[in-house]
Scaffold this motif. Structure first.
Motif, short mmCIF file in Angstrom:
data_model
loop_
_atom_site.label_atom_id
_atom_site.label_comp_id
_atom_site.label_asym_id
_atom_site.label_seq_id
_atom_site.Cartn_x
_atom_site.Cartn_y
_atom_site.Cartn_z
N LEU A 347 -12.71 8.88 -3.27
CA LEU A 347 -12.77 9.52 -1.95
C LEU A 347 -11.42 10.14 -1.63
N LEU A 348 -11.32 11.45 -1.82
CA LEU A 348 -10.07 12.18 -1.62
C LEU A 348 -10.07 12.84 -0.25
N ILE A 349 -9.05 12.55 0.55
CA ILE A 349 -8.93 13.18 1.87
C ILE A 349 -8.42 14.60 1.67
N VAL A 350 -9.23 15.58 2.10
CA VAL A 350 -8.84 16.98 1.95
C VAL A 350 -8.49 17.64 3.28
N GLN A 351 -8.83 16.98 4.37
CA GLN A 351 -8.53 17.54 5.69
C GLN A 351 -8.42 16.41 6.70
N SER A 352 -7.32 16.40 7.46
CA SER A 352 -7.10 15.37 8.46
C SER A 352 -6.05 15.85 9.45
N PRO A 353 -6.14 15.44 10.73
CA PRO A 353 -5.07 15.75 11.67
C PRO A 353 -3.73 15.15 11.22
N ASN A 354 -3.81 14.04 10.50
CA ASN A 354 -2.61 13.39 9.96
C ASN A 354 -2.38 13.92 8.54
N LYS A 355 -1.42 14.82 8.41
CA LYS A 355 -1.18 15.48 7.12
C LYS A 355 -0.68 14.51 6.05
N LEU A 356 -0.24 13.34 6.45
CA LEU A 356 0.18 12.33 5.48
C LEU A 356 -0.98 11.93 4.57
N TYR A 357 -2.21 12.00 5.09
CA TYR A 357 -3.36 11.55 4.34
C TYR A 357 -3.89 12.60 3.37
N GLU A 358 -3.68 13.86 3.66
CA GLU A 358 -4.26 14.93 2.84
C GLU A 358 -3.72 14.89 1.41
N GLY A 359 -4.63 14.98 0.46
CA GLY A 359 -4.25 14.94 -0.95
C GLY A 359 -4.17 13.53 -1.52
N LYS A 360 -4.48 12.53 -0.69
CA LYS A 360 -4.48 11.14 -1.16
C LYS A 360 -5.90 10.59 -1.10
N ASN A 361 -6.20 9.67 -2.01
CA ASN A 361 -7.51 9.05 -1.95
C ASN A 361 -7.47 7.80 -1.08
N LEU A 362 -8.64 7.27 -0.80
CA LEU A 362 -8.73 6.15 0.12
C LEU A 362 -7.97 4.93 -0.38
N GLU A 363 -7.97 4.71 -1.68
CA GLU A 363 -7.23 3.57 -2.23
C GLU A 363 -5.74 3.72 -1.99
N GLU A 364 -5.22 4.91 -2.19
CA GLU A 364 -3.78 5.14 -1.98
C GLU A 364 -3.40 4.95 -0.51
N ILE A 365 -4.24 5.41 0.38
CA ILE A 365 -3.95 5.25 1.82
C ILE A 365 -4.06 3.78 2.22
N SER A 366 -4.99 3.06 1.60
CA SER A 366 -5.12 1.62 1.86
C SER A 366 -3.84 0.88 1.47
N GLU A 367 -3.26 1.29 0.37
CA GLU A 367 -2.00 0.66 -0.08
C GLU A 367 -0.86 0.97 0.88
N ILE A 368 -0.86 2.18 1.43
CA ILE A 368 0.17 2.54 2.41
C ILE A 368 0.09 1.65 3.63
N HIS A 369 -1.13 1.39 4.10
CA HIS A 369 -1.32 0.59 5.31
C HIS A 369 -1.48 -0.90 5.02
N ASN A 370 -1.56 -1.24 3.74
CA ASN A 370 -1.70 -2.65 3.34
C ASN A 370 -2.91 -3.29 4.02
N MET A 371 -4.04 -2.62 3.90
CA MET A 371 -5.29 -3.16 4.45
C MET A 371 -6.44 -2.75 3.56
N PRO A 372 -7.57 -3.46 3.61
CA PRO A 372 -8.72 -3.15 2.77
C PRO A 372 -9.23 -1.72 3.04
N PRO A 373 -9.85 -1.11 2.04
CA PRO A 373 -10.33 0.26 2.21
C PRO A 373 -11.27 0.45 3.40
#
Length: 523
Positions: A347-373
């Motif tokens: 699951l790749l984020i391709v569009q979001s108000p938070n540009k930090l998420y764009e280009g990252k997949n859900l697993e990578e963002i989960s690791e950033i926030h240290n929480m389950p997907p």
């Protein structure tokens, strides 16, 4: 002797008469554009021909050999070494908002793919009312022709609201009146998004009742299936539901972006093809469109959040996810849906108000926030709408569907996914030139004439005299998609000319700033 003289006079007279008749049959043509020496695919035949095409005003005035008729043209295009084709018709796009934005209404992402007509109002979500939308498009002009569906979800939300419940008979009657008015205004059919809220809250009987109105006005039924995987009723039952709607309402049904989405339904294409072809033998008109990518695109919320949790809209979802009694159930079902899609890596984020998420997949963002997907999903949604590319289809099913004569090209093009900029040239490069799934003629026919016939768009999609002059010319060696998942906003290359309604929009590979499209109205 007198007989011979009379005979000679008769023969000379006959020849002169034939020449006169020929001259009258093929008088000199004064054209605006003459296309010469190209390899012409007319949208119907299986092999190309070398013929010339003359364009006068907005119509094709002549197709044949320019040597057999005198053509005087203001502009001559030498298409030697190039492919001449009907303009492509994209039956499923999300260009709705672009077309009413004066700065985006040139519709270049589609134009450079060779698309000359786009359909909007898909997935059950449409502009409303038709007349207001059409007027806005015509006010500043549009780069391609536009055909519109009336969206069931849009109408249902107006009449019933966003709650998860059946419509009453009175509400169905109101929806029928709205849909009839939109059809009378010029819509080509009704679309549904039965996977999405609020369309998902309707039952089959409701859709049949509304589709009957569409049938009476000679429209078509276009649907995003209720399930393309195993979310609710399952993929094959969703296909059968669509066929039932077509049979009982008595109208053609068109399945948008047909696919087998997720590991649970991979390789079900064989069964689906058999079911659809059995229905066709019974006289039910069933067709589909398809984009040539292994990743779908949709909203993150639509992809993984359970529908019951959305009932009542976004505010109701927020209340439920923050309510201890319901939070656990929502997270559990969200986790299941993530797995159904192939896991958080897919699951790749391709569009979001938070540009930090764009280009990252859900697993990578989960690791950033240290929480389950599954919890991360709602963290992402706190910032607003997020769109994903979801890698969950196999080449086997893609090629299997593509090979069917009733499956046409469609982009489902919306921002963030490369299909908005690359579907048609990608299909040509990958599945015609590289993998030989289709011939060039099959690709062109199922991107133009077949689509026009399915949608009941008259006098377009074929290179025939008297048809509207929607014509493209591309270089078969360089016509290619450039958009990727990393950079989804690159225009396709290799299109040399685009002629829409008889006027040039792309000349020698460059857009010349002319918005030559029009809003089509079903008659």
């Amino acid at each position: 002797m007198g007989v011979k003289i009379k005979y000679k006079v008769f023969c000379v007279g006959a020849v002169l008469t034939l020449l006169f008749v020929a001259a009258c049959t093929h008088p000199a043509i004064k054209a605006d554009i003459l296309i010469k020496n190209g390899t012409v695919y007319n949208g119907m035949d299986t092999v190309p021909s070398i013929v010339d095409i003359a364009v006068k005003e907005d119509k094709i005035a002549y197709v044949g050999s320019a040597g057999k008729v005198q053509i005087n043209a203001s502009k001559i295009i030498n298409a030697a070494g190039l492919t001449v084709s009907p303009g492509f018709i994209d039956p499923h796009t999300h260009a709705t908002n672009d077309l009413v934005n004066e700065n985006l209404s040139d519709n270049k992402p589609f134009l450079f793919q060779g698309v000359t007509t786009v359909v909007v109002g898909n997935d059950g979500s449409s502009p409303y009312p038709f007349v207001k939308y059409a007027a806005k498009c015509e006010e500043h002009g549009v780069g391609t022709n536009v055909a519109v569906f009336v969206g069931h979800g849009t109408v249902r939300k107006m009449v019933v609201g966003s709650s998860d419940r059946k419509a009453t008979q009175q509400e169905i009657t109101k929806m029928q009146k709205v849909i009839r008015a939109e059809m009378d205004a010029g819509a080509f059919g009704m679309s549904t998004g039965l996977f999405y809220a609020p369309g998902s809250y309707s039952d089959t009987d409701e859709i049949i009742a509304l589709a009957e109105v569409v049938a009476e006005t000679k429209g078509v039924y276009d649907t995003h299936l209720r399930d393309e995987s195993t979310y609710s009723i399952g993929l094959i039952p969703a296909i059968k539901e669509t066929i039932e709607i077509g049979e009982k309402a008595g109208l053609p049904v068109h399945i948008s972006h047909i696919k087998c989405l997720g590991v649970d339904v991979w390789k079900q294409s064989d069964s689906i093809i058999a079911i659809i072809e059995a229905a066709q033998k019974k006289g039910i008109q069933v067709t589909a469109n398809q984009y040539p990518y292994n990743a779908s695109a949709t909203g993150l919320q639509a992809a993984v959040v359970p529908r019951w949790a959305e009932s009542g809209g976004r505010d109701s979802l927020v209340v439920r996810i923050n309510t201890s009694g319901q939070r656990t159930k929502i997270l559990e079902e969200t986790k299941i849906n993530i797995a159904r899609r192939g896991g958080p890596k897919t699951l790749l984020i391709v569009q979001s108000p938070n540009k930090l998420y764009e280009g990252k997949n859900l697993e990578e963002i989960s690791e950033i926030h240290n929480m389950p997907p599954e919890e991360t999903v709602f963290k992402i949604l706190e910032d607003g709408y997020a769109k994903i590319a979801s890698f969950n289809m196999t080449r086997y099913d893609i090629a299997n569907f593509m090979d069917e004569p009733w499956v046409v090209t469609g982009s489902d093009g919306g921002s963030g996914h490369p299909r908005k900029y690359g579907s048609f040239p990608r299909k040509y490069n990958t599945y015609v030139k590289q993998d030989s799934v289709l011939t060039t003629a099959a690709f062109i026919n199922r991107s133009s004439a077949v689509t026009a016939d399915i949608l009941r768009i008259p006098n377009r999609g074929k290179l025939l005299e008297g048809y509207f002059a929607d014509i493209i010319i591309f270089d078969p060696a360089t016509f290619i998609d450039k958009a990727t998942y990393e950079d989804a906003f690159k225009l396709a290359e290799g299109l040399k000319y685009s002629i829409i309604n008889g006027k040039i929009a792309i000349d020698e590979g460059k857009y010349i700033g002319q918005k030559n499209g029009t809003v089509l109205r079903k008659k």
